[in-house]
Design a protein around this motif. Structure first.
Motif, PDB file in Angstrom:
ATOM      1  N   LEU A 171      11.258  -5.387  -5.051  1.00  0.00           N
ATOM      2  CA  LEU A 171       9.934  -4.782  -4.881  1.00  0.00           C
ATOM      3  C   LEU A 171      10.029  -3.529  -4.020  1.00  0.00           C
ATOM      4  CD1 LEU A 171       8.135  -8.167  -4.308  1.00  0.00           C
ATOM      5  CD2 LEU A 171       7.776  -6.641  -6.264  1.00  0.00           C
ATOM      6  N   LEU A 172      11.196  -3.303  -3.455  1.00  0.00           N
ATOM      7  CA  LEU A 172      11.528  -2.061  -2.767  1.00  0.00           C
ATOM      8  C   LEU A 172      12.958  -1.740  -3.200  1.00  0.00           C
ATOM      9  CD1 LEU A 172      10.432  -2.453   0.995  1.00  0.00           C
ATOM     10  CD2 LEU A 172       9.403  -0.928  -0.703  1.00  0.00           C
ATOM     11  N   GLY A 173      13.326  -0.488  -3.047  1.00  0.00           N
ATOM     12  CA  GLY A 173      14.689  -0.104  -3.402  1.00  0.00           C
ATOM     13  C   GLY A 173      14.728   0.640  -4.723  1.00  0.00           C
ATOM     14  N   LYS A 174      15.840   0.484  -5.432  1.00  0.00           N
ATOM     15  CA  LYS A 174      16.022   1.223  -6.678  1.00  0.00           C
ATOM     16  C   LYS A 174      15.289   0.543  -7.835  1.00  0.00           C
ATOM     17  CE  LYS A 174      19.412   4.329  -5.606  1.00  0.00           C
ATOM     18  NZ  LYS A 174      18.580   5.305  -4.875  1.00  0.00           N
ATOM     19  N   ASN A 175      14.732   1.339  -8.694  1.00  0.00           N
ATOM     20  CA  ASN A 175      14.152   0.857  -9.949  1.00  0.00           C
ATOM     21  C   ASN A 175      13.221  -0.343  -9.736  1.00  0.00           C
ATOM     22  OD1 ASN A 175      13.662   0.702 -12.645  1.00  0.00           O
ATOM     23  ND2 ASN A 175      15.623  -0.230 -13.188  1.00  0.00           N
TER      24      ASN A 175
ATOM     25  N   GLY B 256       0.832  -1.209   0.000  1.00  0.00           N
ATOM     26  CA  GLY B 256       0.000   0.000   0.000  1.00  0.00           C
ATOM     27  C   GLY B 256       0.860   1.250   0.000  1.00  0.00           C
ATOM     28  N   MET B 257       1.909   1.223   0.791  1.00  0.00           N
ATOM     29  CA  MET B 257       2.791   2.391   0.848  1.00  0.00           C
ATOM     30  C   MET B 257       3.548   2.580  -0.456  1.00  0.00           C
ATOM     31  SD  MET B 257       4.273   2.308   4.733  1.00  0.00           S
ATOM     32  CE  MET B 257       4.828   4.026   4.773  1.00  0.00           C
ATOM     33  N   ALA B 258       3.978   1.461  -1.062  1.00  0.00           N
ATOM     34  CA  ALA B 258       4.703   1.585  -2.326  1.00  0.00           C
ATOM     35  C   ALA B 258       3.788   2.187  -3.397  1.00  0.00           C
ATOM     36  CB  ALA B 258       5.236   0.224  -2.762  1.00  0.00           C
TER      37      ALA B 258
END
Ligand SMILES: Cc1cc2nc3c(=O)[nH]c(=O)nc-3n(C[C@H](O)[C@H](O)[C@H](O)COP(=O)(O)O)c2cc1C
Ligand code: SF4
Ligand code: FES
Ligand code: FES
Lengths: 151, 639
Positions: free
Chosen positions: B282-286, B242-244
């Motif tokens: 799924l988190l982080g860069k690109n 949800g936050m992403a």
């Protein structure tokens, strides 16, 4: 036996030098040493770059920090709403009588610290007491005494 | 874990995982939510692990044992669910495990005695149990089902599928518009429209370019609520996803999870979920090759109720004392480090993936017209089935308490519910005519015959309470409203940061009135004085803590003035709670002379020989209640 305490330096190095990590660091030190000594407070301040006065006011504002050594085991009696309705208050008083200390205090032999919390999220089993990381549901003095004999 | 470089790879991963699964493989789901842990779920889980590992089970496929989040039906814990039959075993002890393994896993039969039974009916499938049957699980659907420490399990259940959809099919503005049209309102208590908050924040950031931050509020300070805890522990990826999605919509690169430090398991599960999401890209860069960077950090709260307030969270994240500051400027204008910031509750964030997945209209059609979607409540107190329930908003309070909750247990009579914690109110079971200026539930929801108050943001507010985070505490005739109002005031007085005068002094003054009432002191006119003091706090305080603090008092006076008068005029506590107004007595008909009470009494004021009637010396008694708690036959009664 508890494992040896992590070195304060190792704890500090886990966080970048930025004021936003003040509270996280205080918590890690609290968890590791059970209190925050004056010496450690200064080391934390030097690391994250905040004045000692600010760190001191933060450490005294939040309930989870203690500036004095705490007991080996922590007994936390829940006084959340549900536990209050189901007799949590009577349970703390019974603990106070049995341990001979008031809430927030530590027994002379440094074995137990008695504290209260406001809801640990197990309301369905109120009243709840935590002994260190363990939950005791539908607790009463008889159950608690038995548990304390085991530690 | 192989990093996913585009959204197609996520789908392939999910398909492969699903295909590799054997649909006939038995799965044992052991609840390790807080309620079940409190009654020994840990040992049950260990017993299953070792029983299955140590024996050469004569089965085609080895069963899988999963530790999961809360199954919801906490009062029946420890709970064990067995798939594929959806068998629900209740109050399972480590000693029962061997029998479950042999009977159910090996022979495929049912251990009848461990099934939930009520009124003579034994329920085999969890889906048939009335407590579950009437719920509508959307946010809770994976909680208790997936292993929160295994991202693959979450992905099989659909996690990050909505993020992928947003990244490839929708523009950031589309996402915001979708959330706006869905009607989603903040689940942290206030019910502020989420899409509108996001829109304003983006507009503010456009005027004043620079970073934008998002925060999940996992402080859950209401002392009687554990919905957010269950989400963070049982399905941490829902919050992260949800936050992403929100980050993508608002152009955010850094988010914060502010979690109460009393929730160590939630913190551990979130940390593990973040690490696994990072490893998968799924988190982080690109993220998923979409050219979008976003990462998350966990900050722990440090035990202050006021730190659930949004400006206090910001102060706390900045390493300052968690004191609220005056709004405006709102966080959406000047939040963390002076930059536009969106703070949403954990449950609010967990709604977002579902809205993106099924569309705004689908969501808008759920629940009540101005309170769309579902809401999770922790239904606790004097109610038979306690635990976590998710229901469409607009359900009647009666249906929630009487049908899902199974009503008040034992001899008690349903008196009231307390919602919204210290900021909320006490709503009576019988809402009299003069209070019915709220609208009733929509016609398509089956009406219960009593307590027809519609559970939605606006109807709840009209009673003088609030929806709040979702704590719903049922009170019966043995619970005193004066005592409960006093409890909340004491709580708030301790938790008030003391910054503004009306809150600091007002709470003290109000508490003094209630302390007096609980001792049978005061005059009826004091009730009015207390009311006006409360109203002064509502108007004069800086933050929500002070402004909402009088709610429990004001509602209890509004609905239960008679009970106040009983204390003040008759010096009598009708519920038998207020210590200065009660006496303990041993019922000679019931007492069997076991001597336990005499041994326990701290005042040594109970006398009686072994197997003889015991009596309490009223002059020495301090009414600690220890005898009542210890008596095995309930012979100690309150007058
Ligand atoms: C004293 C006080 C305590 C609060 N505690 C919480 C809390 O524990 N959890 C929460 O989500 N919101 C809490 N809030 C509300 C937050 O300030 C904020 O409105 C909310 O997190 C916004 O999220 P939402 O729009 O998704 O509800 C509190 C507010 C006040 C005034
Ligand atoms: S504990 Fe109960 S039964 Fe036993 S002596 Fe006391 S009152 Fe009587
Ligand atoms: S009130 Fe005690 S666990 Fe929630
Ligand atoms: S904790 Fe197990 S059902 Fe809620």
């Amino acid at each position: 036996m508890k494992p040896a305490r992590q070195d304060i330096e190792i704890i500090l190095e886990q966080y970048p030098r930025h004021p936003q990590h003040l509270i996280n660091l205080l918590q890690d030190v609290q968890a590791e040493y059970s209190y925050i000594s004056a010496e450690h407070l200064t080391l934390i301040c030097d690391h994250v770059g905040v004045p000692v006065t600010q760190a001191w006011s933060v450490a005294t504002f939040y309930k989870s920090f203690s500036l004095e050594p705490r007991g080996e085991h922590e007994i936390k009696v829940c006084l959340g709403t549900t536990c209050h309705l189901k007799g949590g208050q009577r349970l703390v008083e019974a603990c106070e009588r049995n341990l001979g200390v008031a809430r927030g205090q530590t027994t002379d032999d440094l074995k137990f610290t008695l504290d209260t919390v406001k809801c640990v999220g197990a309301c369905a089993l109120a009243p709840v007491v935590m002994v260190d990381e363990d939950y005791l549901g539908e607790a009463n003095m008889v159950i608690l005494k038995k548990r304390l004999e085991q530690v | 874990m192989q990093r996913l470089t585009n959204t197609a790879e996520l789908k392939v991963l999910r398909d492969n995982l699903l295909q590799a699964q054997d649909p006939h493989r038995p799965i044992v789901r052991v609840c390790r939510g807080p309620g079940c842990l409190a009654v020994g779920a840990d040992k049950v889980s260990q017993a299953f692990q070792s029983a299955i590992q140590s024996q050469n089970l004569e089965v085609k496929v080895q069963p899988l044992v999963k530790d999961t989040g809360c199954h919801g039906f906490c009062s029946q814990g420890p709970l064990v669910n067995l798939a594929p039959a959806n068998l629900c075993y209740v109050r399972v002890k480590p000693e029962d495990v061997e029998e479950i393994v042999q009977t159910t896993l090996v022979k495929g039969a049912v251990v009848e005695r461990l099934l939930y039974s009520d009124n003579g009916t034994r329920y085999k499938s969890a889906a048939d149990i009335p407590f579950y049957r009437m719920q509508q699980k959307i946010i809770l659907q994976n909680i208790g089902v997936i292993d929160p420490l295994d991202i693959h399990d979450a992905i099989m259940a659909g996690a990050y599928h909505s993020l992928a959809k947003a990244l490839i099919e929708m523009s950031p503005d589309d996402v915001i518009r979708t959330v706006e049209i869905s009607g989603l309102r903040g689940r942290g208590g206030g019910g502020f429209p989420t899409g509108y908050k996001w829109k304003r924040t983006v507009e503010n950031a456009r005027e004043n370019p620079g970073p934008v931050y998002i925060i999940a509020n996992g402080e859950e300070g209401d002392p009687g609520a554990f919905m957010d805890r269950a989400i963070m522990e049982g399905d941490p990826h829902a919050v992260i996803e949800g936050m992403a999605i929100g980050a993508y919509a608002m152009g955010v690169n850094q988010g914060f999870l502010y979690v109460r430090h009393e929730y160590p398991i939630a913190i551990r599960h979130l940390a593990a979920a973040i690490a696994q999401a990072r490893a998968l890209g799924l988190l982080g860069k690109n993220i998923l090759g979409a050219g979008f960077d976003f990462d998350l950090q966990i900050n722990r709260g440090a035990g202050a109720y006021v730190c659930g307030e949004e400006t206090a969270i910001i102060a706390s994240l900045e390493g300052r004392v968690g004191e609220p500051v005056t709004r405006p400027p709102y966080p959406s204008q000047q939040g963390l480090w002076g930059r536009p910031t969106v703070i949403n509750n954990v449950e609010t964030w967990a709604n977002v993936p579902h809205i993106i997945d099924h569309g705004a209209q689908w969501y808008a059609d759920l629940g009540a017209p101005r309170s769309t979607g579902t809401k999770i409540f922790s239904l606790v107190g004097k109610v038979k089935n306690t635990g976590l329930v998710e229901v469409p908003m607009g359900i009647s309070l009666g249906a929630l308490v009487e049908e899902i909750g199974g009503g008040v247990p034992g001899q008690g009579r349903f008196k009231a519910v307390q919602t919204g914690g210290p900021s909320g109110g006490i709503i009576p079971y019988e809402l009299k005519e003069e209070f019915t200026d709220y609208h009733f539930h929509p016609p398509d929801v089956k009406p219960a015959d009593k307590m027809e108050l519609s559970v939605d943001f606006d109807s709840m507010a009209q009673t003088g309470s609030i929806m709040g985070g979702g704590g719903m505490i049922v009170m019966d005739d043995h619970d005193c409203v004066v005592d409960l109002a006093r409890y909340f005031l004491r709580f708030l007085e301790e938790e008030s940061c003391g910054k503004c005068l009306p809150c600091r002094l007002g709470l003290k003054g109000m508490l003094e009135f209630l302390n007096n009432f609980s001792q049978g002191k005061g005059a009826p006119a004091d009730i009015d004085a207390l009311e006006s003091l409360g109203k002064a706090l509502v108007d004069g305080s800086l933050c929500g803590l002070g402004r909402t603090a009088p709610n429990p008092v004001l509602t209890s006076i509004r609905y239960f003035r008679d009970e106040y008068l009983a204390h003040i005029v008759d010096h009598h506590c009708p519920a038998g709670v207020c210590r200065d107004l009660i006496t303990y007595r041993i019922d000679p008909e019931i007492c069997n002379g076991c001597t336990l009470c005499a041994q326990t009494c701290p005042q040594v004021c109970i006398t009686g020989a072994n197997q003889q009637l015991h009596t309490i010396d009223q002059d020495a008694c301090i009414r600690c209640g220890a005898c009542m708690d210890v008596c095995p036959v309930d012979a100690v009664v309150v007058d």
